[in-house]
Design a protein around this motif. Structure first.
Motif, PDB file in Angstrom:
ATOM      1  N   ILE A 109       7.572   1.107   7.758  1.00 20.76           N
ATOM      2  CA  ILE A 109       6.193   0.877   7.308  1.00 20.76           C
ATOM      3  C   ILE A 109       5.899   1.698   6.048  1.00 20.76           C
ATOM      4  N   LEU A 110       6.380   2.938   6.017  1.00 16.08           N
ATOM      5  CA  LEU A 110       6.187   3.762   4.819  1.00 16.08           C
ATOM      6  C   LEU A 110       6.882   3.151   3.606  1.00 16.08           C
ATOM      7  N   TYR A 111       8.079   2.620   3.819  1.00 15.55           N
ATOM      8  CA  TYR A 111       8.791   1.958   2.726  1.00 15.55           C
ATOM      9  C   TYR A 111       7.990   0.753   2.233  1.00 15.55           C
ATOM     10  N   LEU A 112       7.509  -0.068   3.167  1.00 17.14           N
ATOM     11  CA  LEU A 112       6.746  -1.259   2.786  1.00 17.14           C
ATOM     12  C   LEU A 112       5.447  -0.884   2.077  1.00 17.14           C
ATOM     13  N   ALA A 113       4.810   0.191   2.513  1.00 16.69           N
ATOM     14  CA  ALA A 113       3.581   0.642   1.850  1.00 16.69           C
ATOM     15  C   ALA A 113       3.864   1.056   0.412  1.00 16.69           C
ATOM     16  N   ALA A 114       4.953   1.793   0.212  1.00 16.40           N
ATOM     17  CA  ALA A 114       5.321   2.215  -1.147  1.00 16.40           C
ATOM     18  C   ALA A 114       5.676   1.006  -2.006  1.00 16.40           C
ATOM     19  N   PHE A 115       6.446   0.078  -1.436  1.00 13.80           N
ATOM     20  CA  PHE A 115       6.816  -1.126  -2.168  1.00 13.80           C
ATOM     21  C   PHE A 115       5.573  -1.919  -2.553  1.00 13.80           C
ATOM     22  N   THR A 116       4.655  -2.067  -1.603  1.00 13.96           N
ATOM     23  CA  THR A 116       3.432  -2.832  -1.852  1.00 13.96           C
ATOM     24  C   THR A 116       2.634  -2.222  -3.001  1.00 13.96           C
ATOM     25  N   THR A 117       2.513  -0.917  -3.016  1.00 11.16           N
ATOM     26  CA  THR A 117       1.787  -0.239  -4.091  1.00 11.16           C
ATOM     27  C   THR A 117       2.440  -0.492  -5.442  1.00 11.16           C
ATOM     28  N   GLN A 118       3.751  -0.310  -5.507  1.00 13.24           N
ATOM     29  CA  GLN A 118       4.463  -0.497  -6.774  1.00 13.24           C
ATOM     30  C   GLN A 118       4.452  -1.966  -7.215  1.00 13.24           C
ATOM     31  N   TYR A 119       4.709  -2.857  -6.279  1.00 16.42           N
ATOM     32  CA  TYR A 119       4.797  -4.277  -6.626  1.00 16.42           C
ATOM     33  C   TYR A 119       3.429  -4.826  -7.031  1.00 16.42           C
ATOM     34  N   THR A 120       2.374  -4.320  -6.403  1.00 17.37           N
ATOM     35  CA  THR A 120       1.024  -4.751  -6.779  1.00 17.37           C
ATOM     36  C   THR A 120       0.751  -4.443  -8.248  1.00 17.37           C
ATOM     37  N   SER A 121       1.211  -3.292  -8.698  1.00 20.09           N
ATOM     38  CA  SER A 121       1.037  -2.936 -10.117  1.00 20.09           C
ATOM     39  C   SER A 121       1.741  -3.938 -11.021  1.00 20.09           C
ATOM     40  N   ARG A 122       2.905  -4.407 -10.611  1.00 16.38           N
ATOM     41  CA  ARG A 122       3.623  -5.409 -11.407  1.00 16.38           C
ATOM     42  C   ARG A 122       2.845  -6.723 -11.469  1.00 16.38           C
ATOM     43  N   ILE A 123       2.256  -7.115 -10.348  1.00 16.53           N
ATOM     44  CA  ILE A 123       1.480  -8.362 -10.334  1.00 16.53           C
ATOM     45  C   ILE A 123       0.257  -8.217 -11.234  1.00 16.53           C
ATOM     46  N   LEU A 124      -0.431  -7.089 -11.125  1.00 15.65           N
ATOM     47  CA  LEU A 124      -1.622  -6.870 -11.944  1.00 15.65           C
ATOM     48  C   LEU A 124      -1.288  -6.806 -13.429  1.00 15.65           C
ATOM     49  N   ALA A 125      -0.058  -6.421 -13.747  1.00 14.04           N
ATOM     50  CA  ALA A 125       0.401  -6.420 -15.141  1.00 14.04           C
ATOM     51  C   ALA A 125       0.913  -7.803 -15.546  1.00 14.04           C
ATOM     52  N   ARG A 126       0.785  -8.757 -14.638  1.00 16.13           N
ATOM     53  CA  ARG A 126       1.215 -10.147 -14.852  1.00 16.13           C
ATOM     54  C   ARG A 126       2.721 -10.248 -15.101  1.00 16.13           C
ATOM     55  N   LYS A 127       3.480  -9.397 -14.404  1.00 16.88           N
ATOM     56  CA  LYS A 127       4.930  -9.410 -14.528  1.00 16.88           C
ATOM     57  C   LYS A 127       5.616  -9.898 -13.263  1.00 16.88           C
ATOM     58  N   ALA A 128       4.840 -10.296 -12.260  1.00 17.94           N
ATOM     59  CA  ALA A 128       5.420 -10.754 -10.997  1.00 17.94           C
ATOM     60  C   ALA A 128       4.407 -11.635 -10.269  1.00 17.94           C
ATOM     61  N   GLY A 129       4.905 -12.357  -9.284  1.00 17.55           N
ATOM     62  CA  GLY A 129       4.053 -13.208  -8.458  1.00 17.55           C
ATOM     63  C   GLY A 129       3.815 -12.591  -7.091  1.00 17.55           C
ATOM     64  N   VAL A 130       2.916 -13.185  -6.327  1.00 13.85           N
ATOM     65  CA  VAL A 130       2.522 -12.620  -5.038  1.00 13.85           C
ATOM     66  C   VAL A 130       3.484 -12.923  -3.897  1.00 13.85           C
ATOM     67  N   GLY A 131       4.477 -13.768  -4.126  1.00 17.84           N
ATOM     68  CA  GLY A 131       5.373 -14.202  -3.055  1.00 17.84           C
ATOM     69  C   GLY A 131       5.907 -13.098  -2.160  1.00 17.84           C
ATOM     70  N   PRO A 132       6.494 -12.043  -2.720  1.00 17.95           N
ATOM     71  CA  PRO A 132       7.030 -10.977  -1.856  1.00 17.95           C
ATOM     72  C   PRO A 132       5.967 -10.287  -0.992  1.00 17.95           C
ATOM     73  N   LEU A 133       4.766 -10.091  -1.522  1.00 18.08           N
ATOM     74  CA  LEU A 133       3.721  -9.462  -0.724  1.00 18.08           C
ATOM     75  C   LEU A 133       3.255 -10.388   0.394  1.00 18.08           C
ATOM     76  N   VAL A 134       3.187 -11.665   0.108  1.00 19.08           N
ATOM     77  CA  VAL A 134       2.830 -12.642   1.141  1.00 19.08           C
ATOM     78  C   VAL A 134       3.895 -12.653   2.234  1.00 19.08           C
ATOM     79  N   GLU A 135       5.159 -12.603   1.838  1.00 17.66           N
ATOM     80  CA  GLU A 135       6.248 -12.578   2.823  1.00 17.66           C
ATOM     81  C   GLU A 135       6.180 -11.333   3.702  1.00 17.66           C
ATOM     82  N   ILE A 136       5.919 -10.185   3.112  1.00 12.28           N
ATOM     83  CA  ILE A 136       5.810  -8.941   3.880  1.00 12.28           C
ATOM     84  C   ILE A 136       4.663  -9.033   4.868  1.00 12.28           C
TER      85      ILE A 136
END
Length: 123
Positions: A83-110
């Motif tokens: 859960i701690l790993y997923l929380a850290a990943f979610t925080t980092q990956y969210t920043s990528r999405i907000l920078a328009r460098k990634a899509g929401v797919g991985p967060l939806v899958e998690i």
């Protein structure tokens, strides 16, 4: 007769099913995940709504992180680490999405995987 109807209404609310903490977690994740999916389907016009949903998702994962690190959390250590790993990943990956460098797919899958775990009765 009105008194009888009022009494029935008052006590029928008590018959509502009790929601467990897992039910509440599931509902929160499902609601946020639905918002992320809906906003992402709108394309660039939905970016503001997507940003709001992502912010709520990040807050939810911060709550999970805080809960998992509390001394009275009874989850198994390996699950806490995941859960701690997923929380850290979610925080980092969210920043990528907000920078328009990634899509929401991985967060939806998690989130979907977590919902499956909550429904299957996993601790």
């Amino acid at each position: 007769m009105n008194a009888l109807l009022n009494a029935k209404r008052a006590y029928s609310a008590a018959k509502a099913p009790t929601r467990t903490p897992k039910d509440l977690e599931f509902e929160a994740i499902a609601r946020i995940t639905h918002r992320m999916i809906s906003a992402s389907k709108q394309g660039p016009e939905g970016f503001s709504a997507l940003a709001e949903a992502l912010t709520e998702n990040r807050k939810l994962w911060q709550i999970f992180q805080t809960d998992v690190t509390s001394a009275d959390n009874g989850l198994p250590e390996d699950l806490k680490e995941q859960i701690l790993y997923l929380a850290a990943f979610t925080t980092q990956y969210t920043s990528r999405i907000l920078a328009r460098k990634a899509g929401v797919g991985p967060l939806v899958e998690i989130n979907t995987a977590i919902m499956r775990g909550l429904r299957s009765g996993a601790s």
